[in-house]
Design an enzyme around this catalytic site. Structure first.
Site, PDB file in Angstrom:
ATOM      1  N   TRP A 235       0.791  -1.169   0.136  1.00  0.00           N
ATOM      2  CA  TRP A 235       0.114  -0.067   0.160  1.00  0.00           C
ATOM      3  C   TRP A 235       1.049   1.260  -0.014  1.00  0.00           C
ATOM      4  CZ3 TRP A 235      -4.269  -1.367  -1.926  1.00  0.00           C
ATOM      5  CH2 TRP A 235      -4.793  -2.871  -1.434  1.00  0.00           C
TER       6      TRP A 235
ATOM      7  N   ASP B 191      -1.872   6.784   6.196  1.00  0.00           N
ATOM      8  CA  ASP B 191      -2.800   5.858   5.742  1.00  0.00           C
ATOM      9  C   ASP B 191      -3.094   4.906   7.073  1.00  0.00           C
ATOM     10  OD1 ASP B 191      -4.174   3.641   4.947  1.00  0.00           O
ATOM     11  OD2 ASP B 191      -2.897   3.257   3.065  1.00  0.00           O
TER      12      ASP B 191
ATOM     13  N   LYS C 197     -11.652  -2.122   7.073  1.00  0.00           N
ATOM     14  CA  LYS C 197     -10.850  -2.876   7.963  1.00  0.00           C
ATOM     15  C   LYS C 197     -11.599  -2.820   9.439  1.00  0.00           C
ATOM     16  CE  LYS C 197      -8.291  -3.711   4.644  1.00  0.00           C
ATOM     17  NZ  LYS C 197      -7.521  -2.314   3.618  1.00  0.00           N
TER      18      LYS C 197
HETATM   19  C1  LIG Z   1      -7.056  -2.260   2.343  1.00  0.00           C
HETATM   20  C2  LIG Z   1      -5.829  -0.904   2.492  1.00  0.00           C
HETATM   21  C3  LIG Z   1      -5.713  -0.072   1.587  1.00  0.00           C
HETATM   22  C4  LIG Z   1      -6.829  -0.250   0.390  1.00  0.00           C
HETATM   23  O1  LIG Z   1      -8.016   0.304   0.549  1.00  0.00           O
HETATM   24  P1  LIG Z   1      -9.033   0.528  -0.566  1.00  0.00           P
HETATM   25  O2  LIG Z   1     -10.345   1.193   0.279  1.00  0.00           O
HETATM   26  O3  LIG Z   1      -9.373  -0.894  -1.066  1.00  0.00           O
HETATM   27  O4  LIG Z   1      -8.578   1.420  -1.547  1.00  0.00           O
HETATM   28  C5  LIG Z   1      -4.962   0.728   1.679  1.00  0.00           C
HETATM   29  N1  LIG Z   1      -4.069   0.831   2.388  1.00  0.00           N
HETATM   30  C6  LIG Z   1      -4.068   0.009   3.599  1.00  0.00           C
HETATM   31  C7  LIG Z   1      -3.137   0.111   4.772  1.00  0.00           C
HETATM   32  C8  LIG Z   1      -5.010  -0.931   3.686  1.00  0.00           C
HETATM   33  O5  LIG Z   1      -4.909  -2.050   4.628  1.00  0.00           O
END
Ligand SMILES: *Cc1c(COP(=O)(O)O)cnc(C)c1O
Length: 358
Positions: free
Chosen positions: A99, A166, A190
Site C-alpha cells: 500500500w 494511511d 477494516k
Molecule cells: C486495504 C488497504 C488499502 C486499500 O484500501 P481501498 O479502500 O481498497 O483502496 C490501503 N491501505 C491500507 C493500509 C490497507 O490496509
C-alpha cells in the site's frame, strides 16, 4: 457452526453494527422507509452524518481546525488526493509495503518524492527506523499498519514537518496525536464499516497552498465546505460506521480497544513463539502488528500449510490464508473480533501440532 472471521478486509464488524444496519435497511429511523431509498438531504440522514463526524472527533480527540469527511474512492483514491492537494515541490515517504508503494507511485505524478527508507528487499518483514526526515519537504507520509506484511508503527513519530498517514487497518486501535498530522485517512472496510467509504481527517490550514488546478471532487475544500455532502455520500456505509462508532464509545473508547487488541495479539504471538510448527514472519518483535498477525510453518512442516487451512475451516475458522505475496497465514484481529475467536485459532494450532509433531 459458529464462525471465527479472520479476513483481512472487508472483515469482521461488530454484531451491533450488522444488526442495526440490517434494521435500518428495513425501517430507517422510524421513517417506515429503507435507508436505501431516502434522500441524503433529509433530516434523518443529516443526523447520521453529524453524529458520525462528532463521534470520530470525540473518540480520536481531534483538535480544532480539523474536519472529518466520509468520502468515496477507497484509501487508494487518497493516494492521489493527498499529493494533489498538498504536494508543492517535494514529499517524503516510507516504503513499508504494497500500500505504501502504491501511495508513492501516485505521489510521483505530482512532484518529487523522496523515499526515506524501504524494507522491500527484505519482503517488508520489518518496519524501517533508520531515516531522517528532511525539513524542506511538504509532508512526510507513513502507512501505520502494513496489512499484508504484518508490521506496524504504534506511535506518532516526532518529525520536523507535518505528517500524512494511511491508517486504514489500525485506526481506532490506539489513541493518536492528530495534531502531528495534516491528513489521516482510512478505508472503512477494516475497522469501521462495510467497503465504500473512506474516513478522512484533514487540517483545514494545510489546504490551498498548491498552484495546480484541482478537480472539484478531488479538492478536500469542496467536501469541507459542504459538510461531506457535496454529492451523494455512501449513505449505507456511513450509517454502519456510525453504528461502529457508537459501539466503540460504549466499549470505553480507543484506550479500551487498545487494551483488548494488545491482549488478543499477545495471546496469538505467544502461541506462535511457543510452537515448533509455526513461526512469525516479522523479524523485529517491536514492530509486529497487533491487527494482522502473519506467520508460516517452520521448514519441516511447510507442506502441511494447506492442510492446516482445511483443518481450521472444519472448525469454522475462516480467512487465515496469508496474502499471496507472503504465503502462510494471516490472522486479522480487528476490533470486532472476539477473544474467543483467537482462543479457537490457538486451540486449532495446538491440536494440529499435536497430531503432526512427535
Ligand atoms: C486495504 C488497504 C488499502 C486499500 O484500501 P481501498 O479502500 O481498497 O483502496 C490501503 N491501505 C491500507 C493500509 C490497507 O490496509
Amino acid at each position: 457452526m459458529k464462525k471465527h472471521n479472520f479476513y483481512a478486509g472487508p472483515s469482521i464488524l461488530s454484531q451491533y453494527t450488522i444488526k442495526n444496519t440490517a434494521d435500518a435497511v428495513l425501517n430507517f429511523a422510524g421513517t417506515g422507509l429503507s435507508i436505501l431509498e431516502v434522500s441524503h438531504r433529509g433530516k434523518e440522514f443529516q443526523a447520521v452524518m453529524d453524529e458520525a463526524q462528532a463521534l470520530v472527533k470525540e473518540l480520536l480527540n481531534v483538535p480544532e481546525g480539523y474536519h472529518v469527511l466520509f468520502l468515496g474512492g477507497g484509501a487508494s483514491l487518497q493516494f492521489a488526493m493527498v499529493p494533489f492537494n498538498l504536494l508543492k515541490t517535494k514529499a517524503a515517504y516510507l516504503d513499508t509495503g504494497t500500500w505504501a508503494s502504491n501511495a508513492i507511485k501516485e505521489a510521483r505524478l505530482f512532484g518529487e518524492v523522496e523515499v526515506l527508507a524501504s524494507s522491500k528487499d527484505a519482503n517488508y518483514t520489518f518496519y524501517p527506523t533508520d531515516y531522517t526526515v528532511p525539513a524542506d519537504v511538504d509532508y512526510f507520509h507513513i502507512t501505520t499498519n502494513n496489512t499484508i506484511y504484518g508490521t506496524e508503527l504504534r506511535e506518532d513519530p516526532d518529525v520536523p514537518v507535518p505528517m500524512v498517514a494511511d491508517m486504514s487497518s489500525d485506526i481506532f486501535s490506539r489513541p493518536i496525536d492528530v495534531s502531528k498530522y495534516d491528513i489521516i485517512y482510512a478505508g472503512a472496510q477494516k475497522n469501521l464499516a462495510p467497503a465504500g467509504v473512506t474516513l478522512v481527517i484533514v487540517k483545514e490550514s494545510a489546504l490551498g497552498h498548491v498552484e495546480r488546478a484541482i478537480p472539484t471532487m478531488l479538492d478536500y475544500r469542496t467536501h469541507i465546505k459542504k459538510g461531506s455532502m457535496f454529492n451523494t455520500p455512501p449513505v449505507l456505509p456511513v450509517y454502519s460506521a456510525l453504528m461502529t462508532l457508537r459501539y466503540y464509545k460504549e466499549m470505553g473508547g480507543v484506550e479500551a480497544l487498545q487494551k483488548l487488541d494488545e491482549e488478543k495479539a499477545a495471546m496469538l504471538y505467544k502461541a506462535i513463539d511457543d510452537s515448533k510448527m509455526f513461526e512469525g514472519t516479522v523479524t523485529d518483535k517491536a514492530h509486529r502488528s497487533i491487527m494482522n498477525v502473519t506467520f508460516v510453518m517452520t521448514e519441516p512442516y511447510r507442506e502441511l500449510e494447506k492442510d492446516f487451512v482445511d483443518f481450521c475451516s472444519a472448525r469454522g475458522i475462516v480467512g487465515i490464508k496469508g496474502h499471496r505475496s507472503v504465503g502462510g497465514f494471516r490472522a486479522s484481529l480487528y476490533n470486532a473480533l472476539p477473544v474467543e475467536s483467537v482462543k479457537a485459532l490457538i486451540d486449532a494450532m495446538n491440536e494440529f501440532e499435536a497430531l503432526h509433531v512427535k
